[in-house]
Design an enzyme around this catalytic site. Structure first.
Site, PDB file in Angstrom:
ATOM      1  N   HIS A   1       0.845  -1.196   0.000  1.00 28.01           N
ATOM      2  CA  HIS A   1       0.000   0.000   0.000  1.00 28.01           C
ATOM      3  C   HIS A   1       0.873   1.234   0.000  1.00 28.01           C
ATOM      4  CE1 HIS A   1      -3.196   2.797   0.990  1.00 28.01           C
ATOM      5  NE2 HIS A   1      -4.002   1.858   0.549  1.00 28.01           N
TER       6      HIS A   1
ATOM      7  N   ASP B   1      -7.936  -5.401   0.058  1.00 25.96           N
ATOM      8  CA  ASP B   1      -8.443  -6.261  -1.015  1.00 25.96           C
ATOM      9  C   ASP B   1      -8.064  -7.717  -0.842  1.00 25.96           C
ATOM     10  OD1 ASP B   1      -9.808  -4.362  -2.486  1.00 25.96           O
ATOM     11  OD2 ASP B   1      -7.958  -3.606  -3.362  1.00 25.96           O
TER      12      ASP B   1
HETATM   13  N1  CMC Z   1       4.098  -7.695  -4.930  1.00 28.62           N
HETATM   14  C1  CMC Z   1       5.440  -7.652  -5.145  1.00 28.62           C
HETATM   15  N2  CMC Z   1       6.195  -6.547  -4.998  1.00 28.62           N
HETATM   16  C2  CMC Z   1       5.570  -5.421  -4.640  1.00 28.62           C
HETATM   17  C3  CMC Z   1       4.176  -5.386  -4.398  1.00 28.62           C
HETATM   18  C4  CMC Z   1       3.443  -6.576  -4.560  1.00 28.62           C
HETATM   19  N3  CMC Z   1       2.117  -6.580  -4.355  1.00 28.62           N
HETATM   20  N4  CMC Z   1       3.810  -4.134  -4.058  1.00 28.62           N
HETATM   21  C5  CMC Z   1       4.944  -3.398  -4.080  1.00 28.62           C
HETATM   22  N5  CMC Z   1       6.004  -4.182  -4.418  1.00 28.62           N
HETATM   23  C6  CMC Z   1       7.417  -3.773  -4.485  1.00 28.62           C
HETATM   24  C7  CMC Z   1       7.696  -2.947  -5.732  1.00 28.62           C
HETATM   25  O1  CMC Z   1       8.104  -3.774  -6.812  1.00 28.62           O
HETATM   26  C8  CMC Z   1       8.789  -2.045  -5.236  1.00 28.62           C
HETATM   27  O2  CMC Z   1       9.981  -2.789  -5.173  1.00 28.62           O
HETATM   28  P1  CMC Z   1      11.420  -2.069  -5.449  1.00 28.62           P
HETATM   29  O3  CMC Z   1      11.550  -1.018  -4.375  1.00 28.62           O
HETATM   30  O4  CMC Z   1      12.415  -3.168  -5.366  1.00 28.62           O
HETATM   31  O5  CMC Z   1      11.314  -1.482  -6.822  1.00 28.62           O
HETATM   32  C9  CMC Z   1       8.394  -1.732  -3.794  1.00 28.62           C
HETATM   33  O6  CMC Z   1       7.644  -2.891  -3.379  1.00 28.62           O
HETATM   34  C10 CMC Z   1       7.546  -0.471  -3.635  1.00 28.62           C
HETATM   35  O7  CMC Z   1       6.394  -0.630  -4.463  1.00 28.62           O
HETATM   36  P2  CMC Z   1       5.750   0.518  -5.344  1.00 28.62           P
HETATM   37  O8  CMC Z   1       5.045  -0.093  -6.511  1.00 28.62           O
HETATM   38  O9  CMC Z   1       6.780   1.568  -5.633  1.00 28.62           O
HETATM   39  O10 CMC Z   1       4.719   1.103  -4.302  1.00 28.62           O
HETATM   40  P3  CMC Z   1       3.519   2.068  -4.626  1.00 28.62           P
HETATM   41  O11 CMC Z   1       3.262   2.813  -3.392  1.00 28.62           O
HETATM   42  O12 CMC Z   1       3.784   2.840  -5.872  1.00 28.62           O
HETATM   43  O13 CMC Z   1       2.317   1.052  -4.984  1.00 28.62           O
HETATM   44  C11 CMC Z   1       0.562  -0.494  -4.701  1.00 28.62           C
HETATM   45  C12 CMC Z   1       1.373   0.647  -4.061  1.00 28.62           C
HETATM   46  C13 CMC Z   1      -0.647  -0.801  -3.828  1.00 28.62           C
HETATM   47  C14 CMC Z   1       0.035  -0.029  -6.086  1.00 28.62           C
HETATM   48  C15 CMC Z   1       1.475  -1.746  -4.843  1.00 28.62           C
HETATM   49  O14 CMC Z   1       1.877  -2.194  -3.575  1.00 28.62           O
HETATM   50  C16 CMC Z   1       0.801  -2.871  -5.621  1.00 28.62           C
HETATM   51  O15 CMC Z   1       0.887  -2.897  -6.861  1.00 28.62           O
HETATM   52  N6  CMC Z   1       0.091  -3.809  -4.909  1.00 28.62           N
HETATM   53  C17 CMC Z   1      -0.667  -4.847  -5.598  1.00 28.62           C
HETATM   54  C18 CMC Z   1      -2.007  -4.272  -6.049  1.00 28.62           C
HETATM   55  C19 CMC Z   1      -2.967  -4.076  -4.898  1.00 28.62           C
HETATM   56  O16 CMC Z   1      -3.140  -4.937  -4.065  1.00 28.62           O
HETATM   57  N7  CMC Z   1      -3.645  -2.905  -4.898  1.00 28.62           N
HETATM   58  C20 CMC Z   1      -4.681  -2.586  -3.916  1.00 28.62           C
HETATM   59  C21 CMC Z   1      -4.249  -1.477  -2.984  1.00 28.62           C
HETATM   60  S1  CMC Z   1      -5.374  -1.336  -1.564  1.00 28.62           S
HETATM   61  C22 CMC Z   1      -6.860  -0.818  -2.232  1.00 28.62           C
HETATM   62  C23 CMC Z   1      -6.779   0.602  -2.630  1.00 28.62           C
HETATM   63  O17 CMC Z   1      -6.862   1.475  -1.746  1.00 28.62           O
HETATM   64  O18 CMC Z   1      -6.624   0.847  -3.825  1.00 28.62           O
END
Ligand code: CMC
Length: 425
Positions: free
Chosen positions: A302, A359
């Site tokens: 998140h 989720d």
């Molecule tokens: N599985 C594997 N790696 C992950 C995941 C995951 N679900 N989420 C983040 N990472 C890694 C990402 O690859 C990155 O690694 P590195 O620093 O080595 O490059 C690090 O963790 C930081 O991730 P980010 O993508 O930069 O984080 P963000 O804040 O931009 O994204 C997120 C947040 C929720 C989009 C992301 O965690 C994700 O894609 N999660 C899966 C989708 C999901 O479950 N979304 C629902 C969110 S809750 C409902 C809502 O409020 O929308």
């Protein structure tokens, strides 16, 4: 706390006001930065950008705190009903008994959609994703219920909350080829939705209180989450003074994406894939860690929560209890629990503070309730409606509100002359 921050740019000092929120959140106000210095700030994904000042929802991502108008999410999920939370978010205070009666009555009596709108459903393919139907139908509501005077604002808010659940249920009936079921005025908000989803004319349908309670909690947990992608979209569109329905429809489209509300559908698809593939959890954890593999663990991570998502904590317990009360034994719940256990011990997930989010468990409850997977994001949208409305209204009521219009750092070509077609290589 100092009330100004100092920025030195090209040897010149700029004093920037510091704004402190009621929970001591600190923001450096850069509203005059460009006019004073010519520079802008750059913040990809807006991770450090406060787009507004808001009274609606407070989140502390480090401590796992979520409060609507000051009330902890745990208390609301345990003690409140969804219409009362909707009222709280939109109008700022918990309703009195009289206010709640009247709000509930308005939500009930505005549940039917205009008969002509039913014809729109005929134009969609039966395979249409219900989020496509939902966003299109919400936009089209603006043509039936325009805002002409100030009283229309309240009426349209009520219409939106009341009719969107009818549209959502009709989208499901359309997909399975069953006749639409009209809302019943004797039923509560959640029961009415379940009645329209699951009733068939051929036999009577009684709403199971377990389903009603489960839906009530899920909708409350989804009701607001401050400046997330869809809410920011609602505010962005609303800032151009677009009408309520157009702004909310834009939010529905933003929610649809798998990184946002679409993740609940993806979680179930992922758990099913793992199950069909023999249940090798380690393989999928490894895939999620592999940067060359596009796979992510849906329902994990998140932008704001870095310790735990309080909504996931509530839903983890609720999932077990709802399945138990319904007598459902879902192997996907076991896979989800094992996956959570493995990921929470894995260094990759620990280092990056990746925890189950809202989720991760919501889909398991929706599944047990008989709601099909492609309707999960629609359920999220139904819950999020009051939050979107509250933010749209807050923006509308702000006399200093301006159109949202970010800047950019341009990195394309500098000026060059047009080359006619016959002279290009
Ligand atoms: N599985 C594997 N790696 C992950 C995941 C995951 N679900 N989420 C983040 N990472 C890694 C990402 O690859 C990155 O690694 P590195 O620093 O080595 O490059 C690090 O963790 C930081 O991730 P980010 O993508 O930069 O984080 P963000 O804040 O931009 O994204 C997120 C947040 C929720 C989009 C992301 O965690 C994700 O894609 N999660 C899966 C989708 C999901 O479950 N979304 C629902 C969110 S809750 C409902 C809502 O409020 O929308």
């Amino acid at each position: 706390m100092d009330d100004t921050a100092k920025l030195i740019l090209n040897g010149q000092e700029y004093l920037l006001p510091v704004i402190v929120g009621s929970e001591n959140e600190v923001g450096v106000d850069i509203s005059r930065l460009r006019s004073d210095s010519g520079a802008i700030t750059l913040d990809s994904g807006y991770a450090n950008t406060g787009a507004c000042i808001s009274d609606i929802t407070f989140i502390d991502g480090e401590k796992g705190i979520l409060r609507y108008r000051g009330y902890p999410i745990e208390q609301l999920a345990e003690k409140a009903r969804f219409p009362e939370v909707a009222y709280l978010l939109i109008f700022g205070e918990l309703p009195t008994a009289t206010q709640l009666d009247s709000f509930r009555q308005d939500l009930t009596y505005h549940s039917m959609i205009h008969e002509d709108m039913k014809k729109f459903f005929e134009g969609f393919r039966h395979t249409a994703h219900p989020m496509a139907i939902l966003s299109a139908m919400v936009t089209s509501m603006s043509s039936y219920y325009p805002e002409i005077d100030e009283e229309d604002e309240y009426r349209n808010i009520v219409r939106l909350l009341a009719k969107t659940k009818t549209i959502a249920a009709y989208a499901y009936k359309k997909a399975i080829g069953q006749p639409f079921v009209y809302p019943k005025n004797s039923l509560s908000y959640c029961s009415n939705f379940l009645h329209m989803m699951f009733s068939v004319p051929a036999e009577p349908y009684e709403v199971d209180p377990v389903l009603e309670d489960a839906l009530n909690v899920l909708l409350i947990l989804h009701a607001d989450h401050e400046q997330n992608c869809s809410t920011s979209t609602v505010r962005m569109v609303g800032s151009s003074q677009a009408n309520l329905y157009a702004s909310i429809a834009a939010g529905i489209c933003a929610l649809w994406g798998p990184l946002h509300g679409g993740a609940n559908q993806k979680v179930i698809e992922m758990l099913t894939m793992i199950q069909d593939d023999g249940g090798d959890l380690k393989k999928y954890v490894d895939k999620a860690k592999d940067k060359d593999d596009g796979f992510r663990l849906f329902g994990f991570g998140h932008r704001v929560y870095k310790n735990f998502d309080p909504r996931a904590t509530i839903l983890r317990k609720a999932a077990a209890s709802v399945l138990d009360r319904l007598g459902v034994d879902d192997p996907l719940l076991d896979i989800a629990r094992q996956l959570e256990e493995i990921a929470l011990k894995d260094e990759y997930f620990v280092q990056r503070n990746l925890y189950p989010n809202v989720d991760f468990y919501s889909g398991i409850i929706y599944r047990a309730m008989g709601i099909p997977t492609d309707m999960f994001t629609v359920m999220f949208a139904l819950g999020r409606l009051p939050g979107w409305v509250a933010h749209w209204k807050e923006l509308r009521d702000d006399p200093k509100g301006r159109i949202n219009r970010p800047r950019q750092i341009y990195t394309g070509s500098t000026e060059r002359n047009f080359v006619p077609l016959d002279q290009r290589g």
